[in-house]
Scaffold this motif. Structure first.
Motif, PDB file in Angstrom:
ATOM      1  N   GLN A 224      21.781  -9.774  26.151  1.00  0.00           N
ATOM      2  CA  GLN A 224      20.589 -10.571  26.433  1.00  0.00           C
ATOM      3  C   GLN A 224      19.649  -9.829  27.363  1.00  0.00           C
ATOM      4  O   GLN A 224      18.436  -9.908  27.262  1.00  0.00           O
ATOM      5  CB  GLN A 224      20.993 -11.865  27.154  1.00  0.00           C
ATOM      6  CG  GLN A 224      21.507 -12.978  26.290  1.00  0.00           C
ATOM      7  CD  GLN A 224      21.710 -14.219  27.150  1.00  0.00           C
ATOM      8  OE1 GLN A 224      22.722 -14.361  27.821  1.00  0.00           O
ATOM      9  NE2 GLN A 224      20.728 -15.095  27.154  1.00  0.00           N
ATOM     10  N   PHE A 225      20.249  -9.148  28.343  1.00  0.00           N
ATOM     11  CA  PHE A 225      19.459  -8.625  29.455  1.00  0.00           C
ATOM     12  C   PHE A 225      20.242  -7.482  30.079  1.00  0.00           C
ATOM     13  O   PHE A 225      21.465  -7.578  30.211  1.00  0.00           O
ATOM     14  CB  PHE A 225      19.277  -9.762  30.479  1.00  0.00           C
ATOM     15  CG  PHE A 225      18.401  -9.436  31.645  1.00  0.00           C
ATOM     16  CD1 PHE A 225      17.018  -9.436  31.520  1.00  0.00           C
ATOM     17  CD2 PHE A 225      18.954  -9.125  32.888  1.00  0.00           C
ATOM     18  CE1 PHE A 225      16.206  -9.145  32.604  1.00  0.00           C
ATOM     19  CE2 PHE A 225      18.148  -8.841  33.980  1.00  0.00           C
ATOM     20  CZ  PHE A 225      16.769  -8.852  33.836  1.00  0.00           C
ATOM     21  N   ILE A 227      21.189  -5.398  33.259  1.00  0.00           N
ATOM     22  CA  ILE A 227      21.114  -5.498  34.724  1.00  0.00           C
ATOM     23  C   ILE A 227      21.166  -4.096  35.320  1.00  0.00           C
ATOM     24  O   ILE A 227      22.146  -3.357  35.132  1.00  0.00           O
ATOM     25  CB  ILE A 227      22.258  -6.378  35.273  1.00  0.00           C
ATOM     26  CG1 ILE A 227      22.092  -7.821  34.779  1.00  0.00           C
ATOM     27  CG2 ILE A 227      22.278  -6.341  36.806  1.00  0.00           C
ATOM     28  CD1 ILE A 227      23.204  -8.770  35.181  1.00  0.00           C
ATOM     29  N   ALA A 241      24.275  -7.790  30.186  1.00  0.00           N
ATOM     30  CA  ALA A 241      24.527  -9.216  30.375  1.00  0.00           C
ATOM     31  C   ALA A 241      24.322  -9.954  29.068  1.00  0.00           C
ATOM     32  O   ALA A 241      23.364  -9.698  28.339  1.00  0.00           O
ATOM     33  CB  ALA A 241      23.600  -9.768  31.443  1.00  0.00           C
ATOM     34  N   GLY A 242      25.228 -10.866  28.778  1.00  0.00           N
ATOM     35  CA  GLY A 242      25.103 -11.673  27.572  1.00  0.00           C
ATOM     36  C   GLY A 242      26.166 -12.743  27.577  1.00  0.00           C
ATOM     37  O   GLY A 242      26.833 -12.960  28.592  1.00  0.00           O
ATOM     38  N   LYS A 243      26.297 -13.409  26.453  1.00  0.00           N
ATOM     39  CA  LYS A 243      27.299 -14.457  26.351  1.00  0.00           C
ATOM     40  C   LYS A 243      28.334 -14.011  25.332  1.00  0.00           C
ATOM     41  O   LYS A 243      27.966 -13.408  24.323  1.00  0.00           O
ATOM     42  CB  LYS A 243      26.613 -15.735  25.868  1.00  0.00           C
ATOM     43  CG  LYS A 243      27.529 -16.935  25.804  1.00  0.00           C
ATOM     44  CD  LYS A 243      26.767 -18.176  25.394  1.00  0.00           C
ATOM     45  CE  LYS A 243      26.369 -18.107  23.922  1.00  0.00           C
ATOM     46  NZ  LYS A 243      25.707 -19.324  23.453  1.00  0.00           N
ATOM     47  N   PRO A 284      29.725 -16.472  30.126  1.00  0.00           N
ATOM     48  CA  PRO A 284      28.680 -15.482  30.368  1.00  0.00           C
ATOM     49  C   PRO A 284      29.348 -14.226  30.924  1.00  0.00           C
ATOM     50  O   PRO A 284      30.265 -14.324  31.725  1.00  0.00           O
ATOM     51  CB  PRO A 284      27.790 -16.145  31.423  1.00  0.00           C
ATOM     52  CG  PRO A 284      28.634 -17.146  32.104  1.00  0.00           C
ATOM     53  CD  PRO A 284      29.773 -17.499  31.184  1.00  0.00           C
ATOM     54  N   LEU A 285      28.897 -13.072  30.471  1.00  0.00           N
ATOM     55  CA  LEU A 285      29.639 -11.847  30.776  1.00  0.00           C
ATOM     56  C   LEU A 285      28.670 -10.705  31.063  1.00  0.00           C
ATOM     57  O   LEU A 285      27.547 -10.685  30.554  1.00  0.00           O
ATOM     58  CB  LEU A 285      30.506 -11.515  29.550  1.00  0.00           C
ATOM     59  CG  LEU A 285      31.371 -10.271  29.563  1.00  0.00           C
ATOM     60  CD1 LEU A 285      32.443 -10.367  30.645  1.00  0.00           C
ATOM     61  CD2 LEU A 285      32.042 -10.084  28.201  1.00  0.00           C
ATOM     62  N   VAL A 286      29.125  -9.756  31.887  1.00  0.00           N
ATOM     63  CA  VAL A 286      28.417  -8.489  32.019  1.00  0.00           C
ATOM     64  C   VAL A 286      29.410  -7.387  31.658  1.00  0.00           C
ATOM     65  O   VAL A 286      30.492  -7.312  32.231  1.00  0.00           O
ATOM     66  CB  VAL A 286      27.862  -8.281  33.449  1.00  0.00           C
ATOM     67  CG1 VAL A 286      27.170  -6.920  33.558  1.00  0.00           C
ATOM     68  CG2 VAL A 286      26.885  -9.394  33.813  1.00  0.00           C
ATOM     69  N   ARG A 297      18.333  -5.137  24.729  1.00  0.00           N
ATOM     70  CA  ARG A 297      18.440  -6.546  24.343  1.00  0.00           C
ATOM     71  C   ARG A 297      18.537  -6.680  22.826  1.00  0.00           C
ATOM     72  O   ARG A 297      17.781  -6.065  22.095  1.00  0.00           O
ATOM     73  CB  ARG A 297      17.209  -7.289  24.863  1.00  0.00           C
ATOM     74  CG  ARG A 297      17.112  -8.738  24.409  1.00  0.00           C
ATOM     75  CD  ARG A 297      15.977  -9.432  25.136  1.00  0.00           C
ATOM     76  NE  ARG A 297      15.563 -10.672  24.474  1.00  0.00           N
ATOM     77  CZ  ARG A 297      16.143 -11.843  24.671  1.00  0.00           C
ATOM     78  NH1 ARG A 297      17.122 -11.944  25.531  1.00  0.00           N
ATOM     79  NH2 ARG A 297      15.705 -12.916  24.035  1.00  0.00           N
TER      80      ARG A 297
END
Lengths: 414, 319
Positions: A224-225, A227, A241-243, A284-286, A297
């Protein structure tokens, strides 16, 4: 305690709002001032009873017209579960709202008026339930008080609906005879429907098995993003970062980044800033990877031994949701979780009759509330699974680039 | 074995497979909120988090921090200050912004009233609640915010129950309930035209009790006024309103000293206190579970005016 999201569907006068009001009321989730407001607005009624439907009719236009315009969300909790209800309107022109409400539901309550039996709307709602693969279906045969609690009438409806369920391939269907108005078989077992030996509705909702609704086998994760704190202590930090869409990820897993097709290894997993050994859906995970790869993304990280499909030629079912028609050849944006790609709808093969599920030829453009089979070509490949196999990675939307509206629900096919 | 056969078998595990892993409902809500926060950070160029100093926006900050750890929250906190705030809430606001290392932007309704020569509300409880909309819209324009994250919950009120998580507003900040975008699965469409703005509500699906349970579980700090303390109050239509420089008693009022706490933190002019002895989180939560009055009904003086009060305010650009 876990969480059940469900949707209620029925035609206009099937007593849907009354049923929700009854669930909230009898499970003691209605508070004093809300009741006062309710009594105030029912004061003019001749029979003096409280209209439970008013608890859920939110907007002024709705109260004036006595209809529901949009999906409303309601919340209630029992000692066993937290519930989120998507209250979707019954009338034909708002089918898109029902799809909106149903897309996140793991259970659907389909209301049938005992006096009417299975009607066109029942079929339509059931077809949507089947298209969206809602795991659990409850058929609540309502207004039993108006048919003298007749077991024959109920049985005939069950037989009639079982045909529909069979035709649509609905797997888990439960039938309950109720009277939402009087509270029969809602929270407590009805004293009038003595021939029914199943659970009352609330008890069923509290106990229906949900554990297998989440797929923990096929690991899917979309970025998603990115970091990148770029601070002194963390100047080399790069976390994705995402799910976790489905499945389980573990530190040390051999993974493939798609659509690039690059193989690497998970070097570190973090959930909420804390390092973990594994993470599972829907956490949610990194993710940090052992190699420096150009990932952004919308890219997908999967396990090397369990790959999804990667393609830019897609077979899809489209549920059209916009007032402007779909014109084959038009370009749209397709959003698949967080991945946004340009797409063109190339060929509309057939229309699905949402009352009979029959394939029909498409005449002219595709209009609001129509469901069609089409082919879509995207500018870059999509990393997906067929909706019927893994719905959380097989769903997308189409966005009209000029209006920015969400114009279609997309179910990716084989 | 072909790929599809394999997948089918694995998706429908045998009944003996049993429960391996599952998330508690609060963790599921948290996961949803974090997903929304990350979508905001990725989809918008200039997002901002609307911060009031109340428990809902404090929860938002806490969730945002988790979403972007170990990085910092990638957007500023914006406070629209009515000038009628509780001093404890303002102090807490400054402390929290500093604690999480976020930029804090404060814009005052007072200044908007002067610049635009707006008419100050009159009466005994001169609520500037309605006027906040002007300051908010000016602030959005000043910083060219394309997204404002808010702490509204759908369980608060009937109009909010119908609002999407990504709620598109036109250049006047207006909500049009009949033109909402379908919000499907967990896919959020935040595309807008220039001048438009999206209000995003990451805790839409949380209830008041969920927020309190989260605060307890995560040991989230709160302003002191959420816990029982002594305060000089008057009684107005069954609600307790604190005496302050903004609310003065009439000759007919009886000024009482009571032990109270606040269930919501808004303006001193429109937030009522509840009598309470609850001085710990556990005690507060127990009281909330046993009260049968809703949060807005108990503590908001302004929502009782008309049944459609919130709907009207939202249509006019309110949070």
């Amino acid at each position: 305690m876990d969480l059940l999201r469900f949707i209620t569907a029925g035609s206009v006068d099937d007593g849907k709002s009354t049923l929700i009001g009854r669930l909230l009321y009898d499970s003691k989730n209605i508070l004093i001032d809300q009741l006062e407001a309710l009594e105030k607005s029912t004061k003019n009624r001749t029979d003096g009873s409280v209209d439970l439907a008013l608890l859920t009719d939110g907007l002024r236009a709705e109260r004036e017209q006595g209809i529901t315009i949009d999906v409303a969300y309601r919340y209630f909790t029992t000692p066993k579960r937290k519930f989120i209800i998507a209250d979707a309107p019954g009338h034909v022109q708002y089918t898109r709202n029902m799809i909106t409400g149903a897309s996140n539901a793991s259970l659907i309550i389909i209301l049938i008026d005992a006096r009417q039996g299975v009607v066109e709307q029942t079929r339509r709602h059931s077809i949507i339930a089947s298209l969206l693969q809602i795991p659990h279906v409850v058929v609540a045969v309502n207004k039993m008080d108006l048919v003298e609690y007749s077991q024959d009438i109920y049985n005939n409806i069950v037989i009639e609906y079982a045909e529909v369920a069979k035709q649509l391939g609905l797997q888990d269907v439960t039938y309950i005879p109720i009277s939402a108005l009087d509270g029969d078989n809602i929270v407590d077992r009805s004293e009038k429907i003595t021939w029914y030996d199943g659970k009352p509705l609330l008890e069923f909702l509290e106990e229906v098995e949900l554990d297998h609704d989440i797929n923990l086998t096929d690991a899917r994760f979309q970025v998603q993003f990115v970091i990148r704190p770029q601070t002194e202590e963390l100047h080399d930090y790069r976390g994705y970062a995402g799910k976790v869409i489905s499945g389980i990820y573990k530190k040390g897993d051999k993974v493939t980044v798609l659509p690039q097709g690059i193989s690497t290894t998970i070097s570190k997993l973090e959930v909420n800033g804390k390092e973990v050994e594994e993470a599972f859906a829907p956490q949610p995970l990194v993710i940090q990877l052992s190699e420096d790869i150009d990932i952004s993304r919308g890219d997908t990280i999967v396990k090397a031994d369990n790959l999804p499909r990667v393609s830019n030629e897609l077979e899809v079912l489209l549920c059209w949701m916009d007032d402007k028609p779909l014109i084959a050849g038009n370009k749209y944006l397709l959003q698949h979780n967080s991945r946004l790609v340009r797409a063109v709808v190339r060929n509309v093969e057939y229309k699905l009759d949402v009352n009979s599920l029959q394939q029909q030829p498409v005449e002219g453009n595709v209009k609001l509330n129509e469901v069609v089979k089409a082919t879509v070509k995207t500018a870059s490949p999509l990393v997906y699974d067929p909706y019927t196999i893994l719905s959380v990675n097989g769903s997308a939307i189409l966005v009209d680039e000029t209006s920015n509206s969400t114009v279609a629900a997309v179910l990716l096919q084989q | 074995m072909s790929k599809s056969e394999k997948s089918n078998q694995e998706i429908f595990p045998s009944p003996q497979a049993g429960r391996v892993r599952g998330l508690d409902y609060l963790k599921q809500l948290e996961a949803e909120s974090i997903h929304i926060f990350r979508e905001v950070a990725a989809q918008f160029e200039r997002p901002a988090l609307l911060f009031s100093g109340g428990k809902d926006s404090i929860t938002l900050v806490h969730l945002a921090r988790k979403a972007f750890a170990p990085g910092k929250i990638p957007f500023p906190l914006v406070h629209i200050d009515t000038g009628h705030n509780f001093p404890e809430a303002l102090e807490f606001r400054d402390w929290l912004a500093n604690e999480v290392g976020a930029t804090l932007i404060v814009r005052k309704v007072e200044d908007t009233i002067k610049q635009k020569s707006l008419t100050e509300p009159k009466g005994k409880f001169p609520s500037r609640n309605w006027l906040q909309t002007y300051t908010l819209l000016d602030t959005i324009e000043e910083f060219r915010f394309d997204c404002c994250i808010g702490g509204a919950r759908r369980d608060e009120e009937k109009a909010r129950a119908k609002e999407r998580i990504f709620s598109v507003r036109d250049e006047f900040g207006q909500w049009n309930p009949k033109l909402q975008r379908p919000e499907l699965w967990n896919i959020y469409n935040g595309r807008i035209h220039k001048g438009e703005n999206v209000r995003v509500f990451p805790i839409s699906n949380w209830t008041e009790l969920d927020i309190w349970n989260f605060i307890r579980k995560e040991k989230v700090d709160l302003p002191s006024i959420y816990f029982a303390h002594e305060r000089k109050v008057i009684e107005h239509e069954g609600q307790l309103v604190a005496i302050s420089e903004f609310v003065q008693p009439d000759a007919s009022d009886v000024v009482l000293t009571k032990k109270v706490r606040y269930r919501t933190v808004g303006d001193m002019t429109c937030t009522a206190a509840v009598e309470s002895n609850a001085s710990t989180l556990d005690e507060v939560i127990n009281e909330i579970i046993s009260t049968r009055i809703s949060e807005r009904g108990e503590t908001r003086i302004d929502d009782k005016v008309t049944e459609a009060a919130m709907e009207d305010r939202k249509k006019n650009g309110y949070f």
